[in-house]
Design an enzyme around this catalytic site. Structure first.
Site, PDB file in Angstrom:
ATOM      1  N   HIS A  64       0.835  -1.204   0.000  1.00 13.61           N
ATOM      2  CA  HIS A  64       0.000   0.000   0.000  1.00 13.61           C
ATOM      3  C   HIS A  64       0.874   1.259   0.000  1.00 13.61           C
ATOM      4  O   HIS A  64       0.646   2.211   0.755  1.00 13.61           O
ATOM      5  CB  HIS A  64      -0.978  -0.011   1.180  1.00 13.61           C
ATOM      6  CG  HIS A  64      -2.058  -1.030   1.047  1.00 13.61           C
ATOM      7  ND1 HIS A  64      -3.174  -0.842   0.241  1.00 13.61           N
ATOM      8  CD2 HIS A  64      -2.191  -2.261   1.580  1.00 13.61           C
ATOM      9  CE1 HIS A  64      -3.945  -1.916   0.302  1.00 13.61           C
ATOM     10  NE2 HIS A  64      -3.365  -2.798   1.098  1.00 13.61           N
ATOM     11  N   TYR A 332       5.161  -4.229  10.478  1.00  7.93           N
ATOM     12  CA  TYR A 332       5.004  -2.862   9.983  1.00  7.93           C
ATOM     13  C   TYR A 332       6.156  -1.950  10.404  1.00  7.93           C
ATOM     14  O   TYR A 332       6.637  -1.151   9.594  1.00  7.93           O
ATOM     15  CB  TYR A 332       3.669  -2.276  10.450  1.00  7.93           C
ATOM     16  CG  TYR A 332       2.436  -2.840   9.772  1.00  7.93           C
ATOM     17  CD1 TYR A 332       2.493  -4.004   9.015  1.00  7.93           C
ATOM     18  CD2 TYR A 332       1.205  -2.212   9.887  1.00  7.93           C
ATOM     19  CE1 TYR A 332       1.363  -4.528   8.406  1.00  7.93           C
ATOM     20  CE2 TYR A 332       0.062  -2.731   9.275  1.00  7.93           C
ATOM     21  CZ  TYR A 332       0.150  -3.887   8.543  1.00  7.93           C
ATOM     22  OH  TYR A 332      -0.964  -4.401   7.940  1.00  7.93           O
TER      23      TYR A 332
END
Length: 340
Positions: A64, A332
């Site tokens: 993303h 992440y």
């Protein structure tokens, strides 16, 4: 047999691999071997490496990567307080930062390609200290694999299975054994008219804990006030590579963008640790509140570089049901540390 993927997408690694798998004998004949999840062995670093294998290392987000940031607020509903004691739902409006995005880790992917599906919506709820809440969703009600281990394997298979790879490719073999991944890769909706005209789904399950200590297993869903609308074939032909970014800037400049946030509540027997299985649409939806986005972030580049969403960052009153959440929460920051 070939998958109905446009030639426009052949240069994208993911789409090229999907096209290549079209001739897979095992997939075409419906043969798929069951695979036991077993004990997790992939590390968070393995998962990030897998994303880089599939999409390249661009010193941006590993997935993303292309996105647009908006600022706004969240107003909780009274119904939410019946499910959880989390501070975000205690009453009163709180500020939020939201990021819409395209799939893949390719920062300049075209908004108009189907390979940019599923689209993403991540929201950071700016609640008081000690009650932080991040929510990460995408525009497909499901995930391509049951576990983070399988997801890392899928990513590596994509990365190693270009058009020049010998048959059967690693991706051919993976998809033959994981038909749910085929469904995910080949049944995405068309590109949306706007980031504001798509629903978004939180595919991992969480437990909301109420004031009496009772647990309510839920998955998240954001429903656009503008309704769901996608580009038809004619509109897609004329859509520019950055049309979604331009459209959302124009839209929020003219009026607020709103989403109703719902909790889909599980019933006994609904699987909590397999995000590849969507719960039945008959499950109860409880409105948690409304997210209202009112403006673009003033410094997109600086904010994007510093903005980190952690789906496992949970306040009292919300707990993780799905073990994949812990893997996402650990991976992440690794991607975050590689940004330039």
């Amino acid at each position: 047999m070939t998958h109905p993927i446009s030639k426009l997408f052949r240069t994208h690694a993911l789409a090229a691999c999907i096209l290549a798998c079209g001739a897979t004998t095992a997939f075409c004949s419906g043969e798929a071997a069951a695979q036991s999840p077993g004990a997790p062995h992939e590390t968070p670093a393995d998962l990030v490496d897998g994303l880089h294998s599939a999409f390249g290392e661009h010193h941006a987000r590993a997935v993303h990567a292309k996105g647009t940031i908006l600022q706004g607020s969240f107003t909780p509903s009274p119904e939410a307080r019946g499910l959880t004691v989390a501070t975000a739902f205690a009453g009163g409006t709180i500020p939020v930062t939201a990021r819409f995005s395209d799939f893949t880790g390719i920062p300049d992917i075209s908004d108009a390609t189907g390979a940019a599906n599923p689209r993403g919506l991540a929201i950071k709820f700016r609640v008081p200290a000690g009650a932080a809440l991040d929510v990460v969703t995408h525009s497909f009600n499901g995930f391509p694999t049951r576990t983070s281990d399988e997801f890392a394997q899928l990513l590596r298979a994509i990365g190693s299975s270009g058009e020049a790879a010998s048959k059967p490719t690693a991706l051919d073999n993976f998809l033959a054994a994981h038909p749910v991944a085929v469904t995910f890769l080949t049944t995405q909706k068309p590109p949306p008219q706007s980031y504001a005209t798509s629903s978004y789904f939180g595919v991992n399950a969480f437990a909301f804990v109420d004031a009496k200590g009772a647990r309510h297993d839920v998955r998240y869903r954001f429903v656009p006030a503008a309704g769901e609308h996608w580009l038809d074939a004619a509109a897609l032909k004329t859509a520019g590579p950055d049309y979604l970014q331009a459209e959302i800037a124009q839209r929020v400049g003219a009026a607020q963008v709103s989403f109703d946030w719902y909790a889909q509540v599980a019933q006994v027997g609904d699987v909590l640790d397999d995000p590849s299985v969507a719960w039945p649409e008959s499950r109860r939806l409880v409105k948690l509140g409304t997210v209202t986005l009112t403006r673009l972030d003033a410094d997109q580049a600086r904010t994007d570089k510093s903005l980190l969403f952690l789906p496992g960052q949970l306040p009292q009153g919300i707990e993780a049901d799905d073990p994949m959440i812990a893997m996402r929460n650990a991976s992440y920051p690794i991607s975050f540390g590689a940004r330039q």
